[in-house]
Scaffold this active site. Structure first.
Site, mmCIF file in Angstrom:
data_model
loop_
_atom_site.group_PDB
_atom_site.id
_atom_site.type_symbol
_atom_site.label_atom_id
_atom_site.label_comp_id
_atom_site.label_asym_id
_atom_site.label_seq_id
_atom_site.Cartn_x
_atom_site.Cartn_y
_atom_site.Cartn_z
ATOM 1 N N ASP A 123 91.025 66.596 57.640
ATOM 2 C CA ASP A 123 90.810 65.340 58.371
ATOM 3 C C ASP A 123 91.431 64.179 57.589
ATOM 4 O O ASP A 123 90.999 63.871 56.490
ATOM 5 C CB ASP A 123 89.304 65.087 58.521
ATOM 6 C CG ASP A 123 89.014 63.825 59.326
ATOM 7 O OD1 ASP A 123 89.100 63.898 60.568
ATOM 8 O OD2 ASP A 123 88.742 62.772 58.713
ATOM 9 N N LYS A 139 94.184 59.788 62.787
ATOM 10 C CA LYS A 139 93.526 58.799 63.645
ATOM 11 C C LYS A 139 94.381 57.547 63.835
ATOM 12 O O LYS A 139 95.098 57.133 62.920
ATOM 13 C CB LYS A 139 92.172 58.389 63.035
ATOM 14 C CG LYS A 139 91.316 59.566 62.605
ATOM 15 C CD LYS A 139 89.959 59.172 62.080
ATOM 16 C CE LYS A 139 89.280 60.357 61.399
ATOM 17 N NZ LYS A 139 89.606 60.522 59.983
HETATM 18 N N1 LIG Z 1 85.985 58.218 61.321
HETATM 19 C C1 LIG Z 1 85.447 57.439 60.409
HETATM 20 O O1 LIG Z 1 85.235 56.229 60.614
HETATM 21 C C2 LIG Z 1 85.055 58.051 59.097
HETATM 22 C C3 LIG Z 1 84.218 57.347 58.219
HETATM 23 C C4 LIG Z 1 83.832 57.966 57.036
HETATM 24 C C5 LIG Z 1 84.278 59.253 56.746
HETATM 25 N N2 LIG Z 1 85.123 59.908 57.605
HETATM 26 C C6 LIG Z 1 85.643 61.276 57.301
HETATM 27 O O2 LIG Z 1 84.572 62.089 56.808
HETATM 28 C C7 LIG Z 1 84.911 62.526 55.485
HETATM 29 C C8 LIG Z 1 83.673 62.690 54.631
HETATM 30 O O3 LIG Z 1 82.933 61.500 54.509
HETATM 31 P P1 LIG Z 1 82.833 60.676 53.146
HETATM 32 O O4 LIG Z 1 84.111 60.810 52.405
HETATM 33 O O5 LIG Z 1 82.374 59.320 53.527
HETATM 34 O O6 LIG Z 1 81.623 61.287 52.337
HETATM 35 P P2 LIG Z 1 80.945 62.698 52.054
HETATM 36 O O7 LIG Z 1 81.831 63.833 52.342
HETATM 37 O O8 LIG Z 1 79.622 62.616 52.688
HETATM 38 O O9 LIG Z 1 80.738 62.572 50.469
HETATM 39 C C9 LIG Z 1 81.827 62.485 49.591
HETATM 40 C C10 LIG Z 1 81.303 62.186 48.201
HETATM 41 O O10 LIG Z 1 80.495 63.257 47.716
HETATM 42 C C11 LIG Z 1 81.075 63.829 46.525
HETATM 43 N N3 LIG Z 1 80.904 65.283 46.659
HETATM 44 C C12 LIG Z 1 81.583 66.108 47.480
HETATM 45 N N4 LIG Z 1 81.115 67.368 47.392
HETATM 46 C C13 LIG Z 1 80.119 67.340 46.498
HETATM 47 C C14 LIG Z 1 79.246 68.338 45.988
HETATM 48 N N5 LIG Z 1 79.311 69.593 46.391
HETATM 49 N N6 LIG Z 1 78.323 67.969 45.048
HETATM 50 C C15 LIG Z 1 78.252 66.674 44.628
HETATM 51 N N7 LIG Z 1 79.046 65.683 45.083
HETATM 52 C C16 LIG Z 1 79.975 66.017 46.025
HETATM 53 C C17 LIG Z 1 82.523 63.392 46.528
HETATM 54 O O11 LIG Z 1 83.024 63.257 45.217
HETATM 55 P P3 LIG Z 1 84.285 64.138 44.674
HETATM 56 O O12 LIG Z 1 85.448 63.870 45.574
HETATM 57 O O13 LIG Z 1 84.493 63.613 43.292
HETATM 58 O O14 LIG Z 1 83.826 65.577 44.698
HETATM 59 C C18 LIG Z 1 82.417 62.007 47.200
HETATM 60 O O15 LIG Z 1 82.005 61.039 46.259
HETATM 61 C C19 LIG Z 1 85.875 61.446 54.990
HETATM 62 O O16 LIG Z 1 86.570 61.843 53.831
HETATM 63 C C20 LIG Z 1 86.716 61.240 56.222
HETATM 64 O O17 LIG Z 1 87.646 62.306 56.358
HETATM 65 C C21 LIG Z 1 85.489 59.331 58.776
#
Ligand SMILES: NC(=O)c1ccc[n+]([C@@H]2O[C@H](COP(=O)([O-])OP(=O)(O)OC[C@H]3O[C@@H](n4cnc5c(N)ncnc54)[C@H](OP(=O)(O)O)[C@@H]3O)[C@@H](O)[C@H]2O)c1
Length: 278
Positions: free
Chosen positions: A47, A77
């Site tokens: 994504d 997107k």
């Molecule tokens: N459409 C939208 O408006 C929108 C908004 C937000 C997000 N998104 C999409 O959704 C994806 C995920 O959301 P997000 O990036 O906000 O947050 P998330 O996936 O909920 O959390 C990511 C965070 O958690 C850490 N992490 C990942 N796996 C872990 C584990 N197993 N144990 C401990 N920590 C862990 C990562 O650090 P490290 O990288 O250092 O592991 C990062 O700091 C985004 O990357 C994006 O592709 C879309």
């Protein structure tokens, strides 16, 4: 390699049940390596977004991997600045050029920009018709936004990508989307990493002998949602994908559902910030 499951979208295409998130994944080698690692570990779904500034790196990793293009599902997107009809067509062509992987599996409107989203959706319908994007969908859309599209457009979105985790379990939206045959993608499925030490979650993870992150990801899948955990760390990328060899019992699913406290880590589309998201 853990096996994985797929969901079927309303247009007939399949989508892998877990995708690698890449928001805040630094453009350049960091994103390139994270995507390569994920593909090596079995992920087949990435994504990205124009707004993340890393489409080139995602595309390069997809091309350089040993996995066939046809087996990889790539989402990007339309950023809010490009909403509108002509501008959406142009923006998609530019994303296709940056990705350089032939076609986009899923193209989403990133944000429901007032006065522009319906025209943007009409452009996505044309892009699907032309085969530039196989599937089309939306992100951060509320029920009202989805109802508006239903009244004014020809195609129902295949996907709505929104913030979803037990601490922000949008049950009304899930029920609505199930009834309209729209799949929900769970963004920030790990609550952006902010709840991984929350005692009730840790207790459940210990009981099932998995990690808190794996519980959150599995919870989404068992609700029929597609989680998109982001990590740039190969160990955590692997951990987040190792979720196909256990089940959360239904009583524990209910316990997780009850953690809902409308905890929003990103933005609330019902009450949009004065700025649009990146
Ligand atoms: N459409 C939208 O408006 C929108 C908004 C937000 C997000 N998104 C999409 O959704 C994806 C995920 O959301 P997000 O990036 O906000 O947050 P998330 O996936 O909920 O959390 C990511 C965070 O958690 C850490 N992490 C990942 N796996 C872990 C584990 N197993 N144990 C401990 N920590 C862990 C990562 O650090 P490290 O990288 O250092 O592991 C990062 O700091 C985004 O990357 C994006 O592709 C879309």
């Amino acid at each position: 390699m853990p096996s994985q499951s797929f969901f079927k979208m309303n247009d007939g295409f399949e989508i892998p049940a877990v995708g690698l998130g890449t928001w805040k994944s630094e453009p350049g080698e960091v994103t390139y390596q994270a995507v390569l690692d994920s593909l090596e570990l079995g992920y087949r779904h990435i994504d990205t977004a124009r707004a993340y500034g890393n489409e080139e790196d995602v595309g390069r990793a997809v091309r350089d991997s040993n996995v066939n293009r046809e087996d990889i599902f790539v989402t990007t997107k339309l950023r809010y600045q490009d909403e509108g009809f002509e501008s959406a067509i142009e923006a998609c062509n530019k994303s296709l050029k940056r990705l350089d992987i032939g076609y986009i599996n899923l193209y989403l409107i990133h944000w429901p920009l007032k006065d522009k989203r319906v025209d943007a959706w009409k452009a996505l319908e044309v892009l699907k018709e032309e085969g530039k994007c196989r599937s089309i969908g939306v992100s951060n859309f509320t029920i009202e936004h989805l109802e508006e599209l239903k009244e004014s457009c020809n195609i129902i979105p295949a996907i709505n990508q929104v913030e979803l985790h037990p601490y922000h379990f949008q049950q009304e939206l899930l029920t609505y989307c199930n009834s309209e045959n729209i799949l929900l993608e769970a963004y920030s499925p790990l609550a952006h990493g902010k709840k991984l030490e929350e005692p009730r979650l840790v207790k459940i993870a210990n009981q099932l002998n998995v990690t808190p992150a794996q519980i959150l990801i599995r919870w989404a899948i068992q609700h029929g949602m597609i989680p998109l955990p982001k990590s740039i760390n190969k160990g955590r990328i692997g951990e987040n994908f190792d979720v196909f060899s256990f089940d959360i019992p239904s009583s524990v699913m209910s316990e997780l559902d009850s953690l809902d406290e409308a905890y929003i880590t990103c933005w609330n589309p019902s009450n949009p910030p004065p700025y649009a998201p990146t």
